[in-house]
Design an enzyme around this catalytic site. Structure first.
Site, PDB file in Angstrom:
ATOM      1  N   MET A  26       0.012   0.454  16.398  1.00 22.06           N
ATOM      2  CA  MET A  26      -1.419   0.699  16.614  1.00 22.06           C
ATOM      3  C   MET A  26      -1.776   0.534  18.083  1.00 22.06           C
ATOM      4  O   MET A  26      -1.478  -0.506  18.676  1.00 22.06           O
ATOM      5  CB  MET A  26      -2.261  -0.276  15.790  1.00 22.06           C
ATOM      6  CG  MET A  26      -2.232  -0.033  14.293  1.00 22.06           C
ATOM      7  SD  MET A  26      -3.113  -1.332  13.416  1.00 22.06           S
ATOM      8  CE  MET A  26      -1.917  -2.684  13.551  1.00 22.06           C
ATOM      9  N   TYR A 182       0.924  14.499  18.565  1.00 22.75           N
ATOM     10  CA  TYR A 182       1.423  14.274  19.922  1.00 22.75           C
ATOM     11  C   TYR A 182       2.560  15.251  20.246  1.00 22.75           C
ATOM     12  O   TYR A 182       2.785  16.198  19.520  1.00 22.75           O
ATOM     13  CB  TYR A 182       1.799  12.800  20.099  1.00 22.75           C
ATOM     14  CG  TYR A 182       0.592  11.894  19.909  1.00 22.75           C
ATOM     15  CD1 TYR A 182      -0.595  12.141  20.613  1.00 22.75           C
ATOM     16  CD2 TYR A 182       0.611  10.833  19.007  1.00 22.75           C
ATOM     17  CE1 TYR A 182      -1.712  11.351  20.427  1.00 22.75           C
ATOM     18  CE2 TYR A 182      -0.518  10.040  18.814  1.00 22.75           C
ATOM     19  CZ  TYR A 182      -1.678  10.297  19.526  1.00 22.75           C
ATOM     20  OH  TYR A 182      -2.802   9.526  19.338  1.00 22.75           O
ATOM     21  N   ARG A 229       8.815   8.697  13.346  1.00 25.50           N
ATOM     22  CA  ARG A 229       7.636   8.828  12.500  1.00 25.50           C
ATOM     23  C   ARG A 229       7.177  10.282  12.437  1.00 25.50           C
ATOM     24  O   ARG A 229       7.158  10.986  13.449  1.00 25.50           O
ATOM     25  CB  ARG A 229       6.500   7.964  13.060  1.00 25.50           C
ATOM     26  CG  ARG A 229       5.307   7.857  12.130  1.00 25.50           C
ATOM     27  CD  ARG A 229       4.254   6.939  12.700  1.00 25.50           C
ATOM     28  NE  ARG A 229       3.224   6.657  11.711  1.00 25.50           N
ATOM     29  CZ  ARG A 229       2.098   5.990  11.966  1.00 25.50           C
ATOM     30  NH1 ARG A 229       1.884   5.519  13.184  1.00 25.50           N
ATOM     31  NH2 ARG A 229       1.211   5.781  11.025  1.00 25.50           N
TER      32      ARG A 229
END
Length: 366
Positions: A26, A182, A229
């Site tokens: 985070m 991203y 991820r």
């Protein structure tokens, strides 16, 4: 009495985890120093407080100056940054914790303010029509510069260098942030990648950048310490739009990852309602569990009950919790003892200093 699924131990490719609970990466925007480095008094204390997680995954840390897209995020490309992270990992390990660093490059989700007026880089020159969190607040994104082959080669080296630096800093592993709109995600999706060279066009070519990075990184660090991820059904957020090839692209990527001996694959359930999106999958863990043979971590919107169930059902091995970990450093102990969770304060998610960062109570620890 049988131990709940989340609290059972797990062997993560040789790294022994005392439970199946991960702290999700985070952004917290606390690297308020000229070197953009993590420090013992802030990040060190923050991660140390949360040592009981089976695995801690740090905030996204940029692999180069070009990779920046958010204010006050720490990097992992300079000597000073490596030294800063070294203090953090030492504190976590002294508390008997385990910690991976998330490596990121935000690509077009940035702003010229971060790059001396230059355009941010991306797969193609397509504006995500989103916003970047700059030192002067949120600003609209711009049309990025399409990366040249030289830019791509340099970025591959940046990730390999970051992997080596992470090992030097004492991390137990790294997570490649190939998710959430991203840079890698910008290469994956045909709506953001219209290249006609070896990195665009077909599904295989749009995925090539990721596999080139993994191949470069495993030359400088153990393959078993690399995780990554993905967020397959991201739609309408961070400039991402799905099309008919989006899920087949992620199916290809996940299947090909079986050729590697990675630490884990970290998947996100949809961030928003995608029931009306014809190309989306609503149940990510259920879809990808049969495709991926390694350790599967799942994230997004899980409470204790749902976390136990997804493991019991065999759809995931680990569950990553985000916001609950902000306000509950002792999340594992709270799940274990049935202690009510504390609420988080969104107003202090990204402000400098210790407020809303180091001052949450650990009620369930004795």
């Amino acid at each position: 009495m049988k131990k709940q699924a989340l609290l059972q131990d797990y062997n993560l490719n040789g790294l022994k985890l005392p439970n199946r609970i991960a702290m999700a990466p985070m952004t917290r925007s606390r690297a308020t120093n000229p070197e953009k480095k993590a420090t013992a008094d802030l990040q060190g204390e923050y991660y140390k407080q949360r040592f009981s997680a089976g695995l801690l995954i740090t905030e996204g840390s940029q692999v180069s100056e070009e990779a920046v897209g958010y204010v006050n995020t720490p990097g992992i490309y300079s000597k000073e940054q490596v030294e800063g992270w070294k203090e953090v990992t030492q504190m976590v390990h002294e508390a008997n914790g385990r910690i991976f660093i998330q490596l990121w490059h935000v690509g077009r989700m940035s702003h010229p303010d971060f790059h001396n007026g230059k355009k941010p880089l991306s797969a193609s020159a397509i504006n995500p029509n989103s916003q970047s969190y700059t030192p002067d607040g949120f600003k609209d994104t711009v049309t990025p510069k399409e990366m040249s082959l030289e830019d791509i080669k340099r970025t591959i080296k940046d990730f390999a260098n970051a992997g080596k630096n992470a090992m030097d800093a004492g991390f137990d592993g790294v997570e490649i942030h190939s998710s959430n709109g991203y840079l890698f995600h910008q290469f994956f999706n045909a709506t953001s990648n219209t290249r006609e060279d070896e990195y665009g066009g077909s599904i295989e070519k749009r995925a090539k950048f990721l596999f080139d990075v993994i191949d470069a990184m495993k030359e400088v660090m153990p393959e078993q310490k690399i995780g990554l991820r993905l967020n397959p059904s991201l739609h309408g957020i961070f400039g991402m739009e799905m099309d008919e090839e989006t899920i087949p692209t992620f199916d290809y990527i996940v299947s090909k990852l079986n050729n590697y001996d990675l630490a884990y694959l970290h998947l996100s359930e949809p961030f928003n309602d995608v029931s009306e999106v014809p190309y989306a999958i609503e149940e990510i863990a259920k879809h990808y569990r049969p495709l991926y043979k390694g350790t599967l971590m799942i994230n997004a919107g899980f409470d204790q009950e749902k976390g136990n169930k997804v493991i019991e059902d065999g759809d995931a091995d680990l569950v990553a919790y985000g916001k609950p970990y902000i306000s509950n450093p002792d999340l594992v102990e709270r799940f274990e003892k049935g202690v009510e969770l504390s609420k988080w304060d969104e107003d202090t998610f990204y402000v400098p200093g210790k407020e809303g960062y180091l001052d949450y109570e650990t009620k369930a620890r004795t």
